[in-house]
Every structure is written in C-alpha cells, then in structure tokens.
Design a protein around this motif. Sequence first.
Motif, PDB file in Angstrom:
ATOM      1  N   UNK A 265     -37.126  -3.195 -18.236  1.00 16.26           N
ATOM      2  CA  UNK A 265     -35.846  -3.512 -18.863  1.00 16.26           C
ATOM      3  C   UNK A 265     -36.051  -4.109 -20.252  1.00 16.26           C
ATOM      4  N   UNK A 266     -37.068  -4.936 -20.402  1.00 13.05           N
ATOM      5  CA  UNK A 266     -37.315  -5.603 -21.693  1.00 13.05           C
ATOM      6  C   UNK A 266     -37.649  -4.602 -22.793  1.00 13.05           C
ATOM      7  N   UNK A 267     -38.296  -3.478 -22.429  1.00 15.14           N
ATOM      8  CA  UNK A 267     -38.742  -2.534 -23.454  1.00 15.14           C
ATOM      9  C   UNK A 267     -38.078  -1.168 -23.358  1.00 15.14           C
ATOM     10  N   UNK A 268     -36.985  -1.095 -22.589  1.00 14.36           N
ATOM     11  CA  UNK A 268     -36.216   0.150 -22.509  1.00 14.36           C
ATOM     12  C   UNK A 268     -35.699   0.528 -23.899  1.00 14.36           C
ATOM     13  N   UNK A 269     -35.712   1.803 -24.306  1.00 13.39           N
ATOM     14  CA  UNK A 269     -36.000   2.998 -23.501  1.00 13.39           C
ATOM     15  C   UNK A 269     -37.473   3.432 -23.530  1.00 13.39           C
ATOM     16  N   UNK A 270     -38.366   2.619 -24.122  1.00 13.33           N
ATOM     17  CA  UNK A 270     -39.778   2.983 -24.167  1.00 13.33           C
ATOM     18  C   UNK A 270     -40.357   2.987 -22.758  1.00 13.33           C
ATOM     19  N   UNK A 271     -41.064   4.048 -22.395  1.00 14.20           N
ATOM     20  CA  UNK A 271     -41.727   4.070 -21.092  1.00 14.20           C
ATOM     21  C   UNK A 271     -43.003   3.256 -21.186  1.00 14.20           C
ATOM     22  N   UNK A 272     -43.062   2.187 -20.414  1.00 11.14           N
ATOM     23  CA  UNK A 272     -44.192   1.267 -20.455  1.00 11.14           C
ATOM     24  C   UNK A 272     -45.077   1.426 -19.221  1.00 11.14           C
ATOM     25  N   UNK A 273     -44.425   1.545 -18.077  1.00 14.49           N
ATOM     26  CA  UNK A 273     -45.152   1.609 -16.801  1.00 14.49           C
ATOM     27  C   UNK A 273     -44.680   2.833 -16.032  1.00 14.49           C
ATOM     28  N   UNK A 274     -45.603   3.572 -15.497  1.00 17.46           N
ATOM     29  CA  UNK A 274     -45.276   4.736 -14.670  1.00 17.46           C
ATOM     30  C   UNK A 274     -45.552   4.400 -13.208  1.00 17.46           C
ATOM     31  N   UNK A 275     -44.610   4.766 -12.329  1.00 15.19           N
ATOM     32  CA  UNK A 275     -44.759   4.506 -10.901  1.00 15.19           C
ATOM     33  C   UNK A 275     -45.284   5.741 -10.190  1.00 15.19           C
TER      34      UNK A 275
END
Length: 512
Positions: free
Chosen positions: A80-90
């Motif tokens: 949420x803090x860095x949306x819309x950048x994809x930071x972590x992939x599940x």
Amino acid sequence: MNNNNKKAENVNHATFCTLTGEVSIGEQTARLRPKTYLLAQYLSERSGQVISKEELLENVWEGSFVEEQAVFQSINEIRKAFSPTEVIKTYPRKGYEWVVPSQPEMVETHHQETLGGIQRKHAIVICVTALVGLLLLALLIGWPGDKTTQNIALDDTVAPSASTHQALLVLPFDTRQLAQSEQWVSIGAVQAIVDGFTSTTDLTLFQVSDVLDILARVPSNTPEPQALFDVSAATHIIEATLSGVPGEYHVAFTVYEHQSRQQGVIHGQFIEDVLSRLVETIGRELAASPTAKRVLFANQFNNALMYNAVQLLASNDLPSAISFLQSAITHAPNNLAAYFLLAKTYQQTGQYAQALEIAQQGMGVVVTNNEDKVYQSRLNYIMAVSLFALGDGQAKLQLEQAIQLSSENEDWLYTAYAKAMLAQYWIKAKRFDDALPLLQASLAYQQMLGCPMGVAQGYLDFVDYYVAKEDVEMANSSYNLALQVVKEKGLTQVEPLLQAQQTKLRTLSKGQ
C-alpha cells in the motif's frame, strides 16, 4: 544513449534508512513500523529469492509470539505504501519475492550499530536528526514494541490494520427474470464466484453461510450497501441481476466500495460464460488472481433443495431449513456445503449431539478442491464446539485441530473463532497464561478482517477472561470497548450478549 541504458535509468531502486525506518523507492518514501521495515529489509537483501512466511517469522520476529497474519499485514502495508509500484510478488503457498532492485550503499542490515554503511552526508543528517527525535519520544512515552503488560491493545507485532486487507462480499443474485428451474442460481452464483478465485492471503472471500450471517444483521430485506459495509468486514460488495434465456444471458452488476461504485453488463450464451467473465472483471478490480478454469456448476449449489434451504436460513426458519438440508445431503452425499450448513444450524438451535454427528459425517467426505477444504475445516470447528458444549474431554484436541486446519486453509475468520473457543477452554480451567495469547490472536484476526461483530465479540471474550481473574477494572474496560463498537455500528444482535456480560460484571462487583 542506447535503449538498455534508458531502461536502466527508469528502474526504481529501494533505499533504506535503518534509524528512521524509512524506505524510498523512486520518488516515494514511507516510514514503516519497526517490524514491517525489518521485513522489507530482509526481503530486499534476498531479492530474487522466494522467502517463506515461516522463514520471515523466524528471522524478523526472532522467536516472539506472533501469528502468521503479522507477516501478511506487513506485506500489505509495504504494498500500500508504494502502490502502484510492484514491490513484492506473492507465490501462493510458497512465499514472497522482493522485485525492486536495492542500492547496496544505502541498505543496512538490522544487525548494524553504526552509520558507517551510509555514504551520503545528507542521509546521515536526516537519520541522526530523526534518531534524536525518536529517542526523545521513547523517553517520554516508551518505545512502541517493548510493552509487556497484559493489555487488550495489541503491540506492533500482532495488531493489524483493516485498511490494507480486502474482503469481497457477493450478494445473492436477483434471478427473478429467469425461468423457475434456474432460480437456484441466485445462491449458486455466489459460491461460483467465490470458487472462481485462487486462495490468497490478501483477499477474504465470504462463503455463502457468511453472507447469510451478514444479511441477518441488517433489518431491511433489501439493505443498502452502506448498511452492509457498517456491519461487516467487506471492502467490496458485488450486486448483480441475471436475466435472459439459454443462448442469450446477461448479468448487470455493480461493484461497490466505501466511497465509489462501478457498473457493467456482461453477455454470454451460457450462465457459466457470464459468471466466468464476471470473475475476471472482479479480479481486475481487486488486483486478485482468478483461477484459470471456467466456472462450472457441477459442485455448486445446483439444485432446488439447497436453494430453498438457504432461503429459509435467510428468513430464520431454521426447522424448515433443517429438513431441506437433510434432503440435500440425501440427494448429494458429497456436498460438504450442505453438511456444514446443517451442522451449523443444529448448533445454533442447541442440538449439539446432532451437530456433532453431521459434522463427523461431513469429515468423512473426500476433499476434492479448495472449497471443500474450507468447509472441512469449518466442520472440524463445529465438532470442537459441539464437544465443548457436551463436556467431552476431546474438545481441546479438536479445537487445536480446528485452529491448524483453518490456518492451513487461510480461513482467518474461523481461525479467530477457534482460538477464541480454545481460550474459553483455558479460562474454564483457570489457565490464564494459556488463554491470554489466544484471545489476543483472535482479536487481532478480527481487527485484520475489520469485522465489527467479530471485534465486539473479541472484547466480550476478554470480559470472560477478566471476570474469571476477578479483575473488575479490566473487565469493565473490555465491556465498554465492546459497547462502543456495538453503538457505533448499530449491532443490535450483540445486545443479548452485552446483557449477559453485564450480569457477570454485576455479580463480580457485588462479590468484592
């Protein structure tokens, strides 16, 4: 300059400031909670690797008593803090991968005790200044993760934030324009959509029985979406009308959020077609992962018996619903949803021996898909509650199994229920040190889900805990927290529970 260099310049990099808890990615900077910061740092140092939640719990929380939702909550906060950048992939059931490059000179591990790893003078000034402020604040109010008092307020390692968790509530479809033989789709479509998503820790999918519970909290037969938001943990509500004839079906739908709504229409030759496309549309809206398979009704609520049973449950005609559910099981002996609803209805009417018998029968059905797994773990919970009510010595073991199964299936609602019930077992046995962490964890799950009913019940469970410990002050404090939630959300269903707890408080006060 070639294209590759241009591309490299546009890639966001992550930088970390250990002393302030700040992480910067591109032009975005966020100050994270201590454990969330350490989790982000741990993942970034292992960029390109898939890290399991077990490894994160072991290395970030380092042996502290926390639940798995602490990991999920921190992951959601970072996204949420860095949306819309994809930071972590599940990677479902495997773990998480950090996908943003990190600048080595700016990343410090949490074992470092100096600023030697930070090369830029400006960064040193910011971090040292912030550290002074943090130390002064810590002297005034105490450092926020080090509290050891047994208070209801949960510390940084357990307390989740409802704002980062998504929950999808699909209302029964309006099928009045369909042929009588297709009316069952009203309920079947709900389960079809729920079954159309892969299991994910970032999205709660309300089962049909959950939807009925939520609708029962609102007096109106056609409640406004805002009323449903107020009494549930839902962040998104789907309302839809299905019409047409074979070869030409239409679904007109609305996706409600708290402050907005989106509408659309989908057409298809078959009901399965329009529902499959609706699942894809919802998946894009929620950034969730629908399954690749086409929606099929072979294992859904595909007969009039289940439709009528659910309608009767919604109108609170439980005796009639029991008859239809019994017939549904006779008609489809592998229908785990029917076993669960029947066992739950028996439990609600105080028929614990019958609930136990039906739940045991359901547990014998072979599990074939994720939907079945959820119902099987919920049947396990029904068995545990029934054994507890009947005074059976196997209740504790069954409750522990219910916790394990619901957690494995990522059914956080019933994980909370099972932990709260096991806490009651320990309270009854005067084993308060065993009960407390279970109550804290149960409340943390309910807070993560954001369900007002669950949060209110969580505080009322603490009333039982403190009454048993003869702590009048904390018992009253817990009661007042529950009362506040009930008043704010208009939860009239909880009022009988409030009255029962009030009686316990009066008795406790008189005895002291």
